[in-house]
Motif scaffolding. Sequence first.
Motif, mmCIF file in Angstrom:
data_model
loop_
_atom_site.group_PDB
_atom_site.id
_atom_site.type_symbol
_atom_site.label_atom_id
_atom_site.label_comp_id
_atom_site.label_asym_id
_atom_site.label_seq_id
_atom_site.Cartn_x
_atom_site.Cartn_y
_atom_site.Cartn_z
ATOM 1 N N HIS A 278 0.849 -1.180 0.000
ATOM 2 C CA HIS A 278 0.000 0.000 0.000
ATOM 3 C C HIS A 278 0.890 1.238 0.000
ATOM 4 O O HIS A 278 2.071 1.168 0.329
ATOM 5 C CB HIS A 278 -0.924 0.015 1.226
ATOM 6 C CG HIS A 278 -0.176 0.010 2.527
ATOM 7 N ND1 HIS A 278 0.256 -1.143 3.136
ATOM 8 C CD2 HIS A 278 0.238 1.027 3.323
ATOM 9 C CE1 HIS A 278 0.893 -0.849 4.241
ATOM 10 N NE2 HIS A 278 0.904 0.457 4.384
ATOM 11 N N ARG A 279 0.338 2.364 -0.398
ATOM 12 C CA ARG A 279 1.100 3.607 -0.399
ATOM 13 C C ARG A 279 1.231 4.107 1.032
ATOM 14 O O ARG A 279 0.291 4.068 1.808
ATOM 15 C CB ARG A 279 0.388 4.645 -1.281
ATOM 16 C CG ARG A 279 0.520 4.337 -2.763
ATOM 17 C CD ARG A 279 -0.407 5.184 -3.609
ATOM 18 N NE ARG A 279 -1.792 4.770 -3.480
ATOM 19 C CZ ARG A 279 -2.318 3.720 -4.116
ATOM 20 N NH1 ARG A 279 -1.563 2.999 -4.921
ATOM 21 N NH2 ARG A 279 -3.579 3.394 -3.951
ATOM 22 N N GLU A 280 2.429 4.596 1.353
ATOM 23 C CA GLU A 280 2.680 5.034 2.723
ATOM 24 C C GLU A 280 3.680 6.180 2.730
ATOM 25 O O GLU A 280 4.600 6.230 1.912
ATOM 26 C CB GLU A 280 3.206 3.875 3.566
ATOM 27 C CG GLU A 280 3.265 4.168 5.042
ATOM 28 C CD GLU A 280 3.457 2.912 5.877
ATOM 29 O OE1 GLU A 280 3.522 3.033 7.123
ATOM 30 O OE2 GLU A 280 3.544 1.807 5.298
ATOM 31 N N LEU A 281 3.497 7.109 3.653
ATOM 32 C CA LEU A 281 4.331 8.305 3.752
ATOM 33 C C LEU A 281 5.219 8.217 4.984
ATOM 34 O O LEU A 281 4.764 7.841 6.064
ATOM 35 C CB LEU A 281 3.411 9.536 3.809
ATOM 36 C CG LEU A 281 4.007 10.924 3.831
ATOM 37 C CD1 LEU A 281 3.068 11.905 3.120
ATOM 38 C CD2 LEU A 281 4.232 11.400 5.279
ATOM 39 N N PHE A 282 6.503 8.578 4.812
ATOM 40 C CA PHE A 282 7.477 8.509 5.894
ATOM 41 C C PHE A 282 8.214 9.842 6.019
ATOM 42 O O PHE A 282 8.423 10.544 5.034
ATOM 43 C CB PHE A 282 8.522 7.412 5.631
ATOM 44 C CG PHE A 282 7.945 6.031 5.500
ATOM 45 C CD1 PHE A 282 7.770 5.224 6.610
ATOM 46 C CD2 PHE A 282 7.573 5.535 4.255
ATOM 47 C CE1 PHE A 282 7.243 3.946 6.483
ATOM 48 C CE2 PHE A 282 7.057 4.253 4.118
ATOM 49 C CZ PHE A 282 6.881 3.462 5.239
ATOM 50 N N LEU A 283 8.620 10.150 7.243
ATOM 51 C CA LEU A 283 9.445 11.331 7.501
ATOM 52 C C LEU A 283 10.893 10.887 7.629
ATOM 53 O O LEU A 283 11.226 10.053 8.474
ATOM 54 C CB LEU A 283 8.983 12.025 8.791
ATOM 55 C CG LEU A 283 9.710 13.319 9.165
ATOM 56 C CD1 LEU A 283 9.442 14.409 8.125
ATOM 57 C CD2 LEU A 283 9.260 13.801 10.553
ATOM 58 N N LEU A 284 11.774 11.452 6.783
ATOM 59 C CA LEU A 284 13.188 11.084 6.804
ATOM 60 C C LEU A 284 13.945 11.948 7.809
ATOM 61 O O LEU A 284 13.489 13.029 8.187
ATOM 62 C CB LEU A 284 13.794 11.250 5.408
ATOM 63 C CG LEU A 284 13.205 10.377 4.297
ATOM 64 C CD1 LEU A 284 14.021 10.524 3.027
ATOM 65 C CD2 LEU A 284 13.142 8.918 4.715
#
Length: 362
Positions: free
Chosen positions: A237-243
Amino acid sequence: MKYGWNERWQSIMDSMKDHGKPLVPARVTAQYSKQYRIITETGERIAAVTGKYEFEATSRSDFPAVGDWILVELLQGEPRAVIHKLLPRTTAMTRKEAGAVPDEQVIAANTDTVFIVVALNQDFNVRKIERYLIAVWESGSQPVVLLTKADVCDDPEPYVSQVMSSAPGVSVHAVSSVMDQGKEAILPYLIPGHTVAITGSSGAGKSTLLNWLSGEEIQRVQSIREEDARGRHTTTHRELFLLPEGAIMVDTPGMRELQLWESEDGWGEAFSDIEELAQQCRFHDCRHESEAGCAVQLALTEGTLDQGRFANYKKTERELAYLARKENSAAKRQKDRSRARQSKSRRDRRANGYHFSYDGDD
């Protein structure tokens, strides 16, 4: 908030805010069917759209997607929220959803840059890269091509040159997470508040790239079949992460084939060199086949334009024209059904009116 919120988004929110409800901004970080994981100033929550929102939505693209900014109502005493409004998207990478009826699916929203990831193995295909470029240019984001697994390639430079010749104005970088090579070319895109999406085929190394750039294993990685370079869907699934650098990255599932959606502008941008040649043709309606004075055919004859690139140009042109006809036909059928329902409703009202009048006269 560290997920890209800024004064521009604040201004948009202020113009949309419903003062009757205590709505707060949130960003969609993952989507699971009709539920969303979101991030707010107070932390993560699970959210769903209101019944009114779902009723008023006319297509799948009207619903929130990963990367979207939304206005939500936080439910007191519960780890949940209710989505009331979607803030207008600055960019949206989309594709045609599978199925007989044409519909638009948003892959990632509000991205500044999209990394098109292609492995330097049997998965390498310039024509496939051109399709991704069409979708990214159409989205409004800046495309960057990353040729991963450079460690398994004896000399990546010919591949870089090949892609650059088919991607005018697009940055192309060969990288290797195994050898820790090429990261310095990627870091300028990973600035605080900048949203980058990763897209490409299964097995191209998208999740590995994300882990490498984040400095930790935040996505599970699976091996590929070496005989055909086919990978399994590590990301489902599409997922957003903070680097760590403050950039936001959206990981997307691998796609066997990217079905284009309303990408005429992106098509023209991806094939800008051919479009420029077309301006030099003797006839403005030249189809670049056998017409006299065709600058495109001259370039093909002289070898300055690749035959495969031109064939893909024509193929995607036909594909987009077919999609437009199919979408118009579906829209007409929907309009006809709507008119039929309205006509039936008027007939029913007239019938009821006659019935009541008859009762009154009696």
